[in-house]
Design an enzyme around this catalytic site. Structure first.
Site, PDB file in Angstrom:
ATOM      1  N   ARG A 105       0.878  -1.183   0.000  1.00 10.46           N
ATOM      2  CA  ARG A 105       0.000   0.000   0.000  1.00 10.46           C
ATOM      3  C   ARG A 105       0.904   1.219   0.000  1.00 10.46           C
ATOM      4  O   ARG A 105       1.705   1.400   0.930  1.00 10.46           O
ATOM      5  CB  ARG A 105      -0.918   0.004   1.225  1.00 10.46           C
ATOM      6  CG  ARG A 105      -1.600   1.349   1.422  1.00 10.46           C
ATOM      7  CD  ARG A 105      -2.728   1.319   2.417  1.00 10.46           C
ATOM      8  NE  ARG A 105      -3.885   0.624   1.876  1.00 10.46           N
ATOM      9  CZ  ARG A 105      -5.115   0.726   2.377  1.00 10.46           C
ATOM     10  NH1 ARG A 105      -5.357   1.480   3.426  1.00 10.46           N
ATOM     11  NH2 ARG A 105      -6.111   0.066   1.825  1.00 10.46           N
ATOM     12  N   HIS A 132      -7.360   0.693  -6.479  1.00 12.15           N
ATOM     13  CA  HIS A 132      -7.556  -0.124  -5.260  1.00 12.15           C
ATOM     14  C   HIS A 132      -8.261  -1.421  -5.686  1.00 12.15           C
ATOM     15  O   HIS A 132      -9.417  -1.664  -5.363  1.00 12.15           O
ATOM     16  CB  HIS A 132      -8.398   0.663  -4.247  1.00 12.15           C
ATOM     17  CG  HIS A 132      -8.383   0.095  -2.860  1.00 12.15           C
ATOM     18  ND1 HIS A 132      -7.663  -1.017  -2.495  1.00 12.15           N
ATOM     19  CD2 HIS A 132      -9.033   0.503  -1.723  1.00 12.15           C
ATOM     20  CE1 HIS A 132      -7.854  -1.261  -1.209  1.00 12.15           C
ATOM     21  NE2 HIS A 132      -8.674  -0.371  -0.712  1.00 12.15           N
ATOM     22  N   ASP A 220     -17.204   7.405  -1.690  1.00  8.44           N
ATOM     23  CA  ASP A 220     -15.952   7.249  -0.939  1.00  8.44           C
ATOM     24  C   ASP A 220     -15.628   8.614  -0.335  1.00  8.44           C
ATOM     25  O   ASP A 220     -16.245   9.635  -0.688  1.00  8.44           O
ATOM     26  CB  ASP A 220     -14.843   6.783  -1.907  1.00  8.44           C
ATOM     27  CG  ASP A 220     -13.520   6.465  -1.212  1.00  8.44           C
ATOM     28  OD1 ASP A 220     -13.496   6.348   0.033  1.00  8.44           O
ATOM     29  OD2 ASP A 220     -12.490   6.337  -1.920  1.00  8.44           O
TER      30      ASP A 220
HETATM   31  N1   CP Z   1     -11.194   0.005   2.441  1.00 12.69           N
HETATM   32  C1   CP Z   1      -9.941  -0.042   2.893  1.00 12.69           C
HETATM   33  O1   CP Z   1      -8.997  -0.310   2.147  1.00 12.69           O
HETATM   34  O2   CP Z   1      -9.809   0.186   4.235  1.00 12.69           O
HETATM   35  P1   CP Z   1      -8.452   0.384   5.045  1.00 12.69           P
HETATM   36  O3   CP Z   1      -7.857   1.700   4.617  1.00 12.69           O
HETATM   37  O4   CP Z   1      -8.880   0.387   6.487  1.00 12.69           O
HETATM   38  O5   CP Z   1      -7.513  -0.746   4.735  1.00 12.69           O
HETATM   39  N1  NVA Z   2      -9.864   6.691  -1.576  1.00 14.44           N
HETATM   40  C1  NVA Z   2      -9.482   6.335  -0.222  1.00 14.44           C
HETATM   41  C2  NVA Z   2      -9.750   4.877   0.014  1.00 14.44           C
HETATM   42  C3  NVA Z   2      -9.421   4.398   1.393  1.00 14.44           C
HETATM   43  C4  NVA Z   2      -9.592   2.925   1.550  1.00 14.44           C
HETATM   44  C5  NVA Z   2      -8.016   6.671  -0.011  1.00 14.44           C
HETATM   45  O1  NVA Z   2      -7.209   6.455  -0.936  1.00 14.44           O
HETATM   46  O2  NVA Z   2      -7.676   7.161   1.066  1.00 14.44           O
END
Ligand code: CP
Ligand code: NVA
Length: 312
Positions: A105, A132, A220
């Site tokens: 990530r 994602h 989101d």
């Molecule tokens: N939806 C999602 O990826 O959540 P986190 O940021 O808690 O991993």
């Molecule tokens: N769009 C958000 C998703 C979090 C899971 C981010 O990138 O922070």
């Protein structure tokens, strides 16, 4: 030796493989609920590199590896040499000689691409600024679990043209549904992702137009991780983009409400919607676990394929 497969975006799997991952995820979920022990990944280690915060992604990957008989190792930039500037190419060559699969990530999508280029083992994108894809495995699993085949149906995205939106656009093409996306001016999805998914995506400015007759409504956060400095400007730009009960009433009667979480009530979603009867956000979060187990199993042991139905 078989070629190493990566999962940096949904485009790394065929439509047949993606549908098969969802089938398998539903099977693995049923096995967990029955109490079956299934441990095909004994002695296998997943390295989890987190350069951004996470609750769901960390808990689901770590628990998933335990359930599959393997081990997950949390690596943060604060206490690895990656955070002190060791090149990604070097880190990838070292880490991938010791572990069996890597999850990352991070911010720039090019970082996971570079890591994958130098990795001997599968690399999974667990969120970049661009995509994602793991979220979409869970989202498609949830939609299919609740309503069956999504082919020919319509999903409506309300809000930022961000990483999750980009993955929904890829999903529309690969799973065979249509995505209506309503984003404020200046916050549209990236042009290259739009172009690739052109036949499956329609852009709107007005959220009430986008959600009309939709089977699923998704939103989101207005400010993603890394955009903390833009929060004030975004609050203004997105003020008319909240998914309220009135907005949901324009979608199909039994439309689902989805959100990857974390959610900000009173901003992108009204409390009554996320806590209401159409919301499937808790199943969606749980399904991260099952969908990613199916993904890791596929990357390590091979994917099945599923005959995909054509749109009506
Ligand atoms: N939806 C999602 O990826 O959540 P986190 O940021 O808690 O991993
Ligand atoms: N769009 C958000 C998703 C979090 C899971 C981010 O990138 O922070």
């Amino acid at each position: 030796m078989n070629e190493v497969r990566h999962f940096l975006s949904l485009n790394d799997l065929s439509a047949e493989e993606l549908y098969a991952v969802i089938d398998r995820a539903l099977e693995l979920k049923a096995m967990v609920k029955r109490g079956d022990i299934y441990q095909p990944l004994k002695n296998c280690t997943l390295a989890m590199i987190f350069e951004k915060a996470s609750t769901r992604t960390r808990v689901s990957f770590e628990t998933g590896m335990t359930q599959l008989g393997g081990h997950a190792m949390f690596l943060s930039p604060h206490d690895t040499q990656l955070g002190r500037g060791e090149p990604v190419e070097d880190s990838a060559r070292v880490i991938s000689r010791m572990v069996d699969v890597v999850m990352i990530r991070t911010f720039e999508h090019s970082m996971v691409e570079k890591f994958a280029e130098y990795s001997r083992v599968p690399v999974i994108n667990a969120l970049t600024d661009k995509f994602h894809p793991c979220q979409l495995l869970a989202d498609m699993m949830t939609w299919i679990e609740q309503r069956g085949n999504p082919v020919g149906k319509t999903a409506a995205w309300v809000g930022d043209g961000n990483n999750v939106c980009h993955s929904w656009m890829n999903a529309a093409r690969l799973f065979g549904f249509h995505l209506n996306a309503a984003c404020p001016e200046g916050y549209d999805p990236d042009a290259d992702v739009l172009t690739q998914n052109n036949n499956h995506v329609t852009m709107f400015r007005d959220p009430t137009e986008a959600v009309k007759n939709a089977d699923v409504v998704i939103t989101d956060t207005w400010a993603s991780m890394g955009q903390e400095d833009e929060k004030q400007a975004r609050l203004q730009a997105f003020a008319d983009y909240q998914v309220t009960e009135d907005v949901m009433a324009l979608a199909k009667q039994h439309a689902l409400f989805m959100h990857c979480l974390p959610a900000y009530r009173g901003m992108e979603v009204a409390n009554e919607v996320i806590e209401g009867p159409q919301s499937v956000v808790w199943d969606e979060a749980e399904n991260r676990l099952h969908a990613q187990k199916a993904l890791v199993e596929g990357l390590m042991l091979g994917f099945a394929t599923h005959q995909v139905e054509a749109a009506a």
